[in-house]
Write an enzyme that holds these catalytic residues in place. Structure first.
Site, PDB file in Angstrom:
ATOM      1  N   GLY A  38       0.830  -1.202   0.003  1.00  0.00           N
ATOM      2  CA  GLY A  38       0.300  -0.077   0.031  1.00  0.00           C
ATOM      3  C   GLY A  38       0.830   1.322  -0.046  1.00  0.00           C
ATOM      4  CE  LYS A  39       6.392   0.969  -2.637  1.00  0.00           C
ATOM      5  NZ  LYS A  39       5.958  -0.798  -2.936  1.00  0.00           N
ATOM      6  CB  THR A  40       0.716   3.694  -4.712  1.00  0.00           C
ATOM      7  OG1 THR A  40       1.799   3.202  -5.224  1.00  0.00           O
ATOM      8  CG2 THR A  40       0.136   4.702  -5.735  1.00  0.00           C
ATOM      9  CB  THR A  41      -3.103   3.421  -0.885  1.00  0.00           C
ATOM     10  OG1 THR A  41      -3.279   2.682  -2.078  1.00  0.00           O
ATOM     11  CG2 THR A  41      -4.374   4.014  -0.208  1.00  0.00           C
ATOM     12  CG  ASP A  63       6.835   1.251  -8.461  1.00  0.00           C
ATOM     13  OD1 ASP A  63       7.477   0.433  -9.289  1.00  0.00           O
ATOM     14  OD2 ASP A  63       6.217   0.620  -7.581  1.00  0.00           O
ATOM     15  CD  GLU A 245       1.102 -10.885   5.474  1.00  0.00           C
ATOM     16  OE1 GLU A 245       1.905 -11.307   4.634  1.00  0.00           O
ATOM     17  OE2 GLU A 245      -0.116 -11.165   5.104  1.00  0.00           O
ATOM     18  CG  ASN A 272      -1.248   0.412   4.809  1.00  0.00           C
ATOM     19  OD1 ASN A 272      -2.060   1.073   5.236  1.00  0.00           O
ATOM     20  ND2 ASN A 272      -0.258   0.818   3.732  1.00  0.00           N
ATOM     21  CB  CYS A 283     -15.059 -13.935   9.907  1.00  0.00           C
ATOM     22  SG  CYS A 283     -13.696 -14.448   8.563  1.00  0.00           S
ATOM     23  CB  CYS A 286     -11.677 -12.496  10.084  1.00  0.00           C
ATOM     24  SG  CYS A 286     -12.483 -12.384   8.796  1.00  0.00           S
TER      25      CYS A 286
END
EC number: 3.6.-.-
Length: 341
Positions: A38-41, A63, A245, A272, A283, A286
């Site tokens: 999620g670098k760009t976001t 990039d 992670e 993120n 769930c 989840c």
């Protein structure tokens, strides 16, 4: 109980990027991390927030994948263009593969044609590309050259995945090696090549090899000047983006260690794609994933207790378009409050 509650309030830093908005001297902001985190976001959202408190903001993608156009739903190129819906936020996408060819063309045309059909253009290009990391170095130098001629109060780089970014930050050394090799060749073969080129009408625009080397030296001086700014914590910072992670955390630690060795400030981490299943959620996947994420969040809290760690939730929709980016950007400044677990 969330992981945030495991750190005493008086010991923890604000879990937002508000400090970047408050740092009025800040001129350069790099946003980087492993691919797909999620670098760009994050860089687009940070740019939106900075545009609220700064006169003019430029967002640059280095990039090769170039996701800025997709994020804003607007086509960007190598020239800065105002983003739709903003009066002080512009964006541009630099092609890392184009800058060396542009520089070596030095007068128009491409490859062999620009060197009078002698194949010298191809030789110089092959030489440049044979030096490890020179593509990253030269494309970054070209970015800086363009940026230096523009007048933006703060510039945000949406960088390539970690490995490319770290090579980018080594570009002064790499360029020195490239220039030394070119200077050596010029000393050995320059008079002969200039003599041959003179007989063939010379290079386009009446240039010679010395002029090309002079341009590269000028580029090196620009790099040296901006590189000094990069090592000034008042002017420059690097925002690390990751997910909770193992591999992403490992990459982040490696990146922070390398940034420290380059004397580049970094004190913000954006985590993120965090899951926050409700207390009554059925769930099981989840819940299992949240358990794993909490484990790595705890590690992040322990490793980076002197960092601003921002926790961002996994969203049900893609963050694309001005409206969704603005909503996402608010959570960088106002911490997301998860449902009770």
């Amino acid at each position: 109980m969330s992981s945030a509650a495991m750190v005493k309030a008086e010991d923890s830093l604000e879990p937002t990027l508000q400090n970047l908005l408050d740092q009025k001297t800040l001129r350069w902001v790099f946003v980087g991390g492993k691919g797909g985190v999620g670098k760009t976001t994050t860089s687009c959202s940070l740019a939106i927030q900075l545009a609220k408190v700064r006169k003019s903001v430029l967002l640059i993608s280095t990039d090769p994948a170039h996701n800025l156009s997709d994020a804003f739903g607007q086509k960007f190129g190598k020239e800065a263009r105002l983003i739709d819906g903003f009066t002080n936020l512009s964006a541009m996408e630099i092609d890392p593969n184009g800058s060396i060819q542009d520089l070596l063309a030095a007068g128009g045309g491409q490859g062999d044609d620009s060197m009078g059909g002698l194949g010298i253009g191809g030789m110089m290009q092959d030489l440049a590309f044979s030096i490890p990391g020179v593509d990253e170095a030269m494309s970054f130098a070209e970015v800086l050259k363009q940026v230096k001629s523009l007048s933006y109060e703060v510039i945000i780089f949406d960088t390539a995945p970690t490995g490319h970014t770290l090579r980018f930050l080594q570009f002064p050394t790499v360029l020195e090696k490239a220039l030394a090799k070119l200077a050596q060749l010029s000393t050995q073969f320059g008079p002969m090549l200039n003599s041959i080129l003179g007989g063939r009408g010379g290079l386009p625009g009446g240039q010679n090899l010395d002029e090309i080397l002079s341009k590269m030296e000028s580029l090196r001086e620009t790099i040296a000047e901006v590189n000094a700014q990069f090592k000034d914590a008042d002017l420059t910072t690097f925002v690390c983006v990751c997910i909770a992670e193992f591999l992403s955390l490992y990459e982040t630690e490696r990146m922070i260690q390398e940034l420290t060795s380059y004397h580049i400030d970094t004190h913000c981490i954006v985590v993120n794609q965090l899951l926050f299943p409700g207390k009554d959620s059925s769930c099981e996947q989840c819940k299992a994933r949240r358990k794993m994420q909490k484990k790595y969040l705890n590690e992040i809290e322990e490793l980076y207790e002197d960092f601003n760690v921002v926790r961002m939730p996994m969203l049900v929709e893609e963050v694309r378009g001005k409206e969704k980016l603005e909503k996402f950007s608010d959570m960088l400044i106002h911490p997301y409050v998860p449902p009770q677990e």
